[in-house]
Design a protein around this motif. Structure first.
Motif, PDB file in Angstrom:
ATOM      1  N   GLU A   1       0.820  -1.218   0.000  1.00  0.00           N
ATOM      2  CA  GLU A   1       0.000   0.000   0.000  1.00  0.00           C
ATOM      3  C   GLU A   1       0.850   1.263   0.000  1.00  0.00           C
ATOM      4  O   GLU A   1       0.570   2.221  -0.705  1.00  0.00           O
ATOM      5  CB  GLU A   1      -0.879   0.006   1.248  1.00  0.00           C
ATOM      6  CG  GLU A   1      -2.310  -0.375   0.965  1.00  0.00           C
ATOM      7  CD  GLU A   1      -3.108  -0.301   2.239  1.00  0.00           C
ATOM      8  OE1 GLU A   1      -3.801   0.720   2.419  1.00  0.00           O
ATOM      9  OE2 GLU A   1      -3.009  -1.254   3.049  1.00  0.00           O
ATOM     10  N   TYR A   2       1.889   1.237   0.841  1.00  0.00           N
ATOM     11  CA  TYR A   2       2.797   2.386   0.940  1.00  0.00           C
ATOM     12  C   TYR A   2       4.229   1.900   0.865  1.00  0.00           C
ATOM     13  O   TYR A   2       4.570   0.904   1.484  1.00  0.00           O
ATOM     14  CB  TYR A   2       2.628   3.104   2.288  1.00  0.00           C
ATOM     15  CG  TYR A   2       1.270   3.695   2.464  1.00  0.00           C
ATOM     16  CD1 TYR A   2       0.960   4.939   1.920  1.00  0.00           C
ATOM     17  CD2 TYR A   2       0.283   2.999   3.158  1.00  0.00           C
ATOM     18  CE1 TYR A   2      -0.308   5.478   2.064  1.00  0.00           C
ATOM     19  CE2 TYR A   2      -0.990   3.538   3.307  1.00  0.00           C
ATOM     20  CZ  TYR A   2      -1.276   4.775   2.757  1.00  0.00           C
ATOM     21  OH  TYR A   2      -2.508   5.309   2.895  1.00  0.00           O
ATOM     22  N   ILE A   3       5.040   2.628   0.139  1.00  0.00           N
ATOM     23  CA  ILE A   3       6.462   2.259   0.057  1.00  0.00           C
ATOM     24  C   ILE A   3       7.269   3.546  -0.061  1.00  0.00           C
ATOM     25  O   ILE A   3       6.802   4.520  -0.681  1.00  0.00           O
ATOM     26  CB  ILE A   3       6.709   1.290  -1.129  1.00  0.00           C
ATOM     27  CG1 ILE A   3       8.161   0.805  -1.183  1.00  0.00           C
ATOM     28  CG2 ILE A   3       6.322   1.893  -2.465  1.00  0.00           C
ATOM     29  CD1 ILE A   3       8.378  -0.365  -2.155  1.00  0.00           C
ATOM     30  N   THR A   4       8.444   3.584   0.551  1.00  0.00           N
ATOM     31  CA  THR A   4       9.259   4.790   0.415  1.00  0.00           C
ATOM     32  C   THR A   4      10.110   4.666  -0.857  1.00  0.00           C
ATOM     33  O   THR A   4      10.329   3.565  -1.356  1.00  0.00           O
ATOM     34  CB  THR A   4      10.195   4.976   1.631  1.00  0.00           C
ATOM     35  OG1 THR A   4      11.129   3.906   1.630  1.00  0.00           O
ATOM     36  CG2 THR A   4       9.425   5.013   2.936  1.00  0.00           C
ATOM     37  N   TYR A   5      10.609   5.786  -1.327  1.00  0.00           N
ATOM     38  CA  TYR A   5      11.457   5.781  -2.522  1.00  0.00           C
ATOM     39  C   TYR A   5      12.669   4.867  -2.300  1.00  0.00           C
ATOM     40  O   TYR A   5      13.112   4.164  -3.200  1.00  0.00           O
ATOM     41  CB  TYR A   5      11.995   7.179  -2.823  1.00  0.00           C
ATOM     42  CG  TYR A   5      10.959   8.205  -3.206  1.00  0.00           C
ATOM     43  CD1 TYR A   5      10.110   8.012  -4.280  1.00  0.00           C
ATOM     44  CD2 TYR A   5      10.868   9.404  -2.505  1.00  0.00           C
ATOM     45  CE1 TYR A   5       9.198   8.977  -4.642  1.00  0.00           C
ATOM     46  CE2 TYR A   5       9.955  10.378  -2.862  1.00  0.00           C
ATOM     47  CZ  TYR A   5       9.121  10.157  -3.935  1.00  0.00           C
ATOM     48  OH  TYR A   5       8.229  11.106  -4.298  1.00  0.00           O
ATOM     49  N   THR A   6      13.220   4.928  -1.079  1.00  0.00           N
ATOM     50  CA  THR A   6      14.416   4.130  -0.800  1.00  0.00           C
ATOM     51  C   THR A   6      14.103   2.639  -0.859  1.00  0.00           C
ATOM     52  O   THR A   6      14.863   1.851  -1.414  1.00  0.00           O
ATOM     53  CB  THR A   6      14.975   4.491   0.599  1.00  0.00           C
ATOM     54  OG1 THR A   6      14.742   5.869   0.822  1.00  0.00           O
ATOM     55  CG2 THR A   6      16.430   4.180   0.715  1.00  0.00           C
ATOM     56  N   GLU A   7      12.971   2.256  -0.266  1.00  0.00           N
ATOM     57  CA  GLU A   7      12.594   0.839  -0.322  1.00  0.00           C
ATOM     58  C   GLU A   7      12.362   0.409  -1.765  1.00  0.00           C
ATOM     59  O   GLU A   7      12.758  -0.678  -2.182  1.00  0.00           O
ATOM     60  CB  GLU A   7      11.308   0.600   0.475  1.00  0.00           C
ATOM     61  CG  GLU A   7      11.446   0.744   1.974  1.00  0.00           C
ATOM     62  CD  GLU A   7      10.087   0.687   2.680  1.00  0.00           C
ATOM     63  OE1 GLU A   7      10.028   0.210   3.810  1.00  0.00           O
ATOM     64  OE2 GLU A   7       9.078   1.129   2.086  1.00  0.00           O
ATOM     65  N   LEU A   8      11.722   1.295  -2.521  1.00  0.00           N
ATOM     66  CA  LEU A   8      11.443   0.977  -3.928  1.00  0.00           C
ATOM     67  C   LEU A   8      12.744   0.736  -4.690  1.00  0.00           C
ATOM     68  O   LEU A   8      12.862  -0.191  -5.477  1.00  0.00           O
ATOM     69  CB  LEU A   8      10.665   2.130  -4.576  1.00  0.00           C
ATOM     70  CG  LEU A   8      10.404   1.966  -6.068  1.00  0.00           C
ATOM     71  CD1 LEU A   8       9.322   0.928  -6.314  1.00  0.00           C
ATOM     72  CD2 LEU A   8       9.993   3.281  -6.713  1.00  0.00           C
ATOM     73  N   ARG A   9      13.717   1.583  -4.405  1.00  0.00           N
ATOM     74  CA  ARG A   9      15.011   1.459  -5.073  1.00  0.00           C
ATOM     75  C   ARG A   9      15.646   0.100  -4.765  1.00  0.00           C
ATOM     76  O   ARG A   9      16.149  -0.580  -5.634  1.00  0.00           O
ATOM     77  CB  ARG A   9      15.906   2.617  -4.619  1.00  0.00           C
ATOM     78  CG  ARG A   9      17.346   2.507  -4.978  1.00  0.00           C
ATOM     79  CD  ARG A   9      17.712   3.372  -6.162  1.00  0.00           C
ATOM     80  NE  ARG A   9      19.108   3.192  -6.507  1.00  0.00           N
ATOM     81  CZ  ARG A   9      19.554   2.391  -7.467  1.00  0.00           C
ATOM     82  NH1 ARG A   9      18.716   1.702  -8.215  1.00  0.00           N
ATOM     83  NH2 ARG A   9      20.836   2.269  -7.707  1.00  0.00           N
TER      84      ARG A   9
ATOM     85  N   THR B   1      -0.593   1.549  -5.074  1.00  0.00           N
ATOM     86  CA  THR B   1       0.579   1.730  -4.195  1.00  0.00           C
ATOM     87  C   THR B   1       0.985   3.200  -4.177  1.00  0.00           C
ATOM     88  O   THR B   1       1.102   3.815  -5.236  1.00  0.00           O
ATOM     89  CB  THR B   1       1.771   0.910  -4.732  1.00  0.00           C
ATOM     90  OG1 THR B   1       1.415  -0.457  -4.758  1.00  0.00           O
ATOM     91  CG2 THR B   1       3.008   1.095  -3.863  1.00  0.00           C
ATOM     92  N   LEU B   2       1.193   3.731  -2.984  1.00  0.00           N
ATOM     93  CA  LEU B   2       1.687   5.105  -2.873  1.00  0.00           C
ATOM     94  C   LEU B   2       3.180   5.079  -2.537  1.00  0.00           C
ATOM     95  O   LEU B   2       3.590   4.469  -1.557  1.00  0.00           O
ATOM     96  CB  LEU B   2       0.927   5.871  -1.798  1.00  0.00           C
ATOM     97  CG  LEU B   2       1.186   7.372  -1.835  1.00  0.00           C
ATOM     98  CD1 LEU B   2       0.439   8.025  -2.999  1.00  0.00           C
ATOM     99  CD2 LEU B   2       0.780   8.043  -0.538  1.00  0.00           C
ATOM    100  N   ILE B   3       3.956   5.730  -3.411  1.00  0.00           N
ATOM    101  CA  ILE B   3       5.407   5.791  -3.213  1.00  0.00           C
ATOM    102  C   ILE B   3       5.752   7.205  -2.756  1.00  0.00           C
ATOM    103  O   ILE B   3       5.433   8.168  -3.455  1.00  0.00           O
ATOM    104  CB  ILE B   3       6.148   5.489  -4.535  1.00  0.00           C
ATOM    105  CG1 ILE B   3       5.647   4.172  -5.150  1.00  0.00           C
ATOM    106  CG2 ILE B   3       7.654   5.455  -4.326  1.00  0.00           C
ATOM    107  CD1 ILE B   3       6.015   3.998  -6.618  1.00  0.00           C
ATOM    108  N   ALA B   4       6.356   7.344  -1.577  1.00  0.00           N
ATOM    109  CA  ALA B   4       6.636   8.693  -1.061  1.00  0.00           C
ATOM    110  C   ALA B   4       7.956   8.684  -0.298  1.00  0.00           C
ATOM    111  O   ALA B   4       8.539   7.624  -0.066  1.00  0.00           O
ATOM    112  CB  ALA B   4       5.504   9.144  -0.152  1.00  0.00           C
ATOM    113  N   ALA B   5       8.400   9.877   0.105  1.00  0.00           N
ATOM    114  CA  ALA B   5       9.682   9.974   0.812  1.00  0.00           C
ATOM    115  C   ALA B   5       9.608   9.279   2.161  1.00  0.00           C
ATOM    116  O   ALA B   5      10.548   8.634   2.608  1.00  0.00           O
ATOM    117  CB  ALA B   5      10.055  11.440   0.991  1.00  0.00           C
ATOM    118  N   SER B   6       8.457   9.422   2.833  1.00  0.00           N
ATOM    119  CA  SER B   6       8.286   8.714   4.103  1.00  0.00           C
ATOM    120  C   SER B   6       6.840   8.255   4.207  1.00  0.00           C
ATOM    121  O   SER B   6       5.972   8.760   3.491  1.00  0.00           O
ATOM    122  CB  SER B   6       8.646   9.618   5.272  1.00  0.00           C
ATOM    123  OG  SER B   6       7.857  10.780   5.198  1.00  0.00           O
ATOM    124  N   LEU B   7       6.593   7.319   5.073  1.00  0.00           N
ATOM    125  CA  LEU B   7       5.237   6.796   5.198  1.00  0.00           C
ATOM    126  C   LEU B   7       4.350   7.811   5.908  1.00  0.00           C
ATOM    127  O   LEU B   7       4.830   8.552   6.764  1.00  0.00           O
ATOM    128  CB  LEU B   7       5.251   5.494   6.009  1.00  0.00           C
ATOM    129  CG  LEU B   7       6.107   4.369   5.451  1.00  0.00           C
ATOM    130  CD1 LEU B   7       6.062   3.161   6.381  1.00  0.00           C
ATOM    131  CD2 LEU B   7       5.593   3.963   4.073  1.00  0.00           C
TER     132      LEU B   7
END
Ligand code: ASP
Length: 439
Positions: A228-236, A274-280
């Motif tokens: 549902e939510y993921i940070t840019y860093t996790e996505l990377r 999925t929402l990708i953002a800097a922080s949750l």
């Protein structure tokens, strides 16, 4: 509240008239969606051919002196069908004629390839009653083919902000001499991100054919949960290990400006995606593990030497041997008297003899052990820093599944735990980790 949204629709979302109608409904259902980036029509069914692939085929046929009229006719027919069903007034024959002339004159492949999004966006703009803005006029590359960020963000921002709304073709921009240049395949994602950044959007929506990013590879794990939510860093981290949902270069423009990305499903618009953002978001309970991804095809070169820990520069010299031979290293776990370098097997095999020779002559090791056919699996999650016992859970899940761990590496940011295992255990290990850490 999102006041300004840039919405990018992918090839399957715009593959035919009925898909374009769905996209149009989504666009019109929220007035904040003012800027739309469109892909070329993609596949309508699994063995269908993308318009972009047909355009590349025209180019290679033309280049080889073959007759490309049949391929171009297929493209024309496909658009004609879309135009008819949407009921828009559009002269497809004229557009196709321009492409034909350019192909005959010996154009680069980028020009015909870009026409898929160009024509589709013009048709969609007509259907919506919106302005069409050619990407060649607002997205610029420098002489070296890199995005000219300043010129692009300023020009695109000024142009688009002066408009009520607009449809912009994805995938391409222009070189300083005005010639068309495309991004790499799947590059409309990058255009969407650039446009979102240029207009300072509050959100970049990326509409595709899945309801978001999955927490594990669905070809191996049955029905993995959507993230549902993921940070840019996790996505990377997950993308690097093989999970794919967006073009790799699509994250950077919006990430720099702190604009979140929302992956959505055109065929299931009620799903949150999925929402990708800097922080949750603050109200979200932090999970330890966000996703699991892995890759096969690694080799580990382990070097043993007694009293290695007292020898200054041993690791640096070893890594330099790989660097000198153009082999990037993926992981480098160390012990007191051992150090392993984990690399891509295909690359390593090309330089194997020379690297081993150099290690022997420059480092005088006691042993060198090579393990081939390794897979690496990353368990990724920002909550892992604060959660206790995560490594124990990883090892426990693998032990219960009877999977032997050949390598362990925890990133210094404690965002991931990476395990190296035999390739033959890859599927079993992924399932065990999914059940133990996420399900
Ligand atoms: N149409 C291009 C491709 O097939 C770009 C895109 O759809 O993103 O790669």
């Amino acid at each position: 509240m999102n006041n300004l949204i840039t919405a990018k629709f992918g090839g399957t979302s715009l593959a035919d008239a009925s898909q374009i109608k769905k996209a149009a409904e989504i666009i019109k259902s929220n007035p904040a969606r003012k800027f739309v980036v469109a892909s070329a029509p993609g596949k309508r069914f699994s063995d269908d051919i993308k318009i972009t692939d047909l355009l590349y085929k025209c180019h290679s046929q033309a280049k080889n002196g073959e007759d490309f009229s049949g391929t171009l006719a297929k493209i024309s027919e496909r658009y004609a069908g879309i135009i008819k069903e949407l009921g828009v007034d559009f002269d497809i024959k004229n557009e196709i004629e321009i492409i034909r002339k350019n192909l005959e004159a010996g154009t680069t492949p980028d020009y015909p390839a870009s026409r898929g999004e160009y024509i589709n966006s013009k048709i969609i703009a007509k259907f919506l009653g919106w302005t069409f803005v050619d990407a060649a006029e607002i997205i610029f590359f420098d002489e070296n083919g890199f995005l000219d960020e300043n010129k692009t963000f300023t020009t695109a921002g000024e142009k688009l902000k002066s408009l009520e709304n607009a449809v912009i073709p994805g995938f391409y921009g222009s070189m300083p001499d005005g010639k068309i240049k495309t991004f790499s395949r799947g590059g409309s994602d990058v255009t969407g991100s650039i446009i979102a950044r240029s207009v300072s959007a509050d959100l970049y929506e990326n509409w595709t054919d899945v309801s978001g990013m999955l927490s594990a590879d669905p070809r191996i794990v049955k029905d993995p949960k959507v993230i549902e939510y993921i940070t840019y860093t996790e996505l990377r981290e997950l993308s690097y290990m093989g999970a794919s949902v967006l073009h790799e270069d699509a994250v950077f423009p919006v990430r720099k400006a702190g604009i979140p990305i929302n992956i959505r499903n055109t065929n299931k618009p009620d799903d949150n995606g999925t929402l990708i953002a800097a922080s949750l978001p603050d109200n979200i309970e932090k999970r330890a593990v966000t996703g699991i991804a892995g890759r096969k095809g690694f080799s580990s070169i382990r070097v043993d030497k007694s009293m290695m820990n007292g020898e200054t520069g041993f690791g640096a010299k070893l890594l330099y041997i790989f660097a000198r031979n153009g082999i990037p290293f993926e992981h480098c776990p160390t012990g007191i008297d051992t150090i392993s370098v984990v690399v891509n097997s295909e690359l390593f095999d090309q330089k194997r003899e020379i690297i081993l020779r150099e290690i022997k002559s420059e480092l005088d090791p006691d042993f060198i052990t090579i393990e081939k056919n390794l897979a690496a699996i990353a368990v990724v999650g920002e909550g892992m820093i604060s959660a206790k016992g995560m490594a124990a859970r990883v090892f426990d899940a693998l032990a219960k599944a009877g999977v032997n761990i050949r390598m362990i590496d925890q990133g210094s940011d404690e965002l991931n735990i990476i395990v190296g295992i035999d390739e033959g255990n890859y599927e079993k290990a992924l399932n065990a980790l999914y059940s133990g850490m996420i399900a």
